[in-house]
Design a protein around this motif. Structure first.
Motif, PDB file in Angstrom:
ATOM      1  N   ASP A 210       0.832  -1.203   0.000  1.00  0.00           N
ATOM      2  CA  ASP A 210       0.000   0.000   0.000  1.00  0.00           C
ATOM      3  C   ASP A 210       0.868   1.255   0.000  1.00  0.00           C
ATOM      4  OD1 ASP A 210      -2.247  -1.563  -0.006  1.00  0.00           O
ATOM      5  OD2 ASP A 210      -2.713  -1.298   2.114  1.00  0.00           O
ATOM      6  N   LEU A 211       1.981   1.207   0.733  1.00  0.00           N
ATOM      7  CA  LEU A 211       2.889   2.347   0.744  1.00  0.00           C
ATOM      8  C   LEU A 211       3.582   2.510  -0.605  1.00  0.00           C
ATOM      9  CD1 LEU A 211       4.289   4.599   2.403  1.00  0.00           C
ATOM     10  CD2 LEU A 211       6.005   2.890   3.079  1.00  0.00           C
ATOM     11  N   LEU A 212       4.011   1.419  -1.206  1.00  0.00           N
ATOM     12  CA  LEU A 212       4.671   1.485  -2.508  1.00  0.00           C
ATOM     13  C   LEU A 212       3.763   2.098  -3.567  1.00  0.00           C
ATOM     14  CD1 LEU A 212       6.476  -1.975  -2.609  1.00  0.00           C
ATOM     15  CD2 LEU A 212       7.593   0.242  -2.806  1.00  0.00           C
ATOM     16  N   THR A 213       2.487   1.728  -3.544  1.00  0.00           N
ATOM     17  CA  THR A 213       1.575   2.246  -4.564  1.00  0.00           C
ATOM     18  C   THR A 213       1.266   3.728  -4.365  1.00  0.00           C
ATOM     19  OG1 THR A 213      -0.366   1.552  -3.290  1.00  0.00           O
ATOM     20  CG2 THR A 213       0.508   0.002  -4.905  1.00  0.00           C
ATOM     21  N   ALA A 214       1.561   4.274  -3.165  1.00  0.00           N
ATOM     22  CA  ALA A 214       1.291   5.693  -2.899  1.00  0.00           C
ATOM     23  C   ALA A 214       2.455   6.595  -3.305  1.00  0.00           C
ATOM     24  CB  ALA A 214       0.982   5.894  -1.417  1.00  0.00           C
TER      25      ALA A 214
END
Length: 257
Positions: A22-26
């Motif tokens: 989720d952090l990577l996609t942000a």
């Protein structure tokens, strides 16, 4: 520094990977980094993903655990693995992306750390952070109560566990002098865990480590049994065999001006 067992940490890999992804996609899609650091890289999966996503970048993964880095080095990834402490992180060149998933909760003095990390970015660089928020979670409170309420309590003098996360507004204030674009949010994941003592199993690889390291072998089982009894009362297993485990996490994505 707590000891780390890569096999224990990996027991719930799928659940642990979800916040990291989720952090990577942000991370902003227009970022084209050349210098990337993964701080507290652990088993190395996210550093490997960053290297695959940005093939022109120099990617380095830093961790204080030789055991974790030994496992990371076995990955077929174009990553430089660095043994070191986040508290002493001082890159030899400004970074375009500093990524840290579930690691900064082990580091003191965020009021100094967060501005220092932001100051280590290039103009337009991104700081991407995820940390657990343990305050207000019943399982965490019960662990602290059990630790303070038994014959083992004296063993924990000076033990440093997971640090309490600050208010999101504090992180905004520390980042604002450097970063005009700041996105901060929290997510509570409700994990459906299976097994006899899944919350104990989950925390065995993280939160419990400093406590178990401080106990002699003959006191470990009584301590864990006392917490197991409390968890059985506070987080009973459902009829379908599932134990529901709420876990709140704080996300920060900030871009330097």
């Amino acid at each position: 520094m707590a000891s780390w067992d890569p096999d224990v940490y990996a027991l719930y890999r799928g659940y642990r990977e979800r916040p990291a992804l989720d952090l990577l996609t942000a991370i902003p899609r227009d970022l084209d980094p050349r210098e990337i650091w993964d701080l507290g890289c652990g088993l190395g999966e996210q550093a490997a993903l960053l290297a695959a996503r940005h093939p022109a970048a120099r990617v380095r993964g830093l961790d204080s655990s030789p055991e974790m880095l030994a496992r990371a080095k076995a990955l077929p990834a174009r990553v430089e693995w660095v043994l070191g402490d986040i508290a002493g992180f001082a890159p030899d060149a400004p970074a375009d992306l500093i990524f840290s998933n579930a690691a900064l909760q082990w580091v003191d003095d965020h009021a100094a750390l967060i501005p220092r990390l932001a100051g280590s970015l290039t103009p337009g660089g991104v700081l991407a952070i995820q940390m657990p928020v343990v305050e207000g979670l019943g399982w965490r409170a019960s662990l602290l109560e059990i630790a303070a309420d038994g014959a083992w309590a004296g063993r924990f003098t000076g033990v440093e566990g997971v640090r309490a996360a600050h208010d999101p507004q504090d992180y905004y204030a520390w980042l604002a002098p450097f970063c005009p674009a700041i996105d901060i949010w929290t997510t509570t994941y409700l994990h459906a865990l299976h097994g006899q003592d899944p919350i104990v199993d989950w925390t065995m690889g993280t939160t419990l480590r400093p406590y178990l390291d401080a106990l002699p072998d003959d006191e470990k089982k009584p301590f864990l049994d006392a917490w197991r009894a409390r968890l059985a009362r506070d987080h009973p297993r459902r009829e379908d065999g599932v134990t529901l485990f709420p876990f709140k996490r704080l996300f920060i994505v900030a871009r330097k001006g």
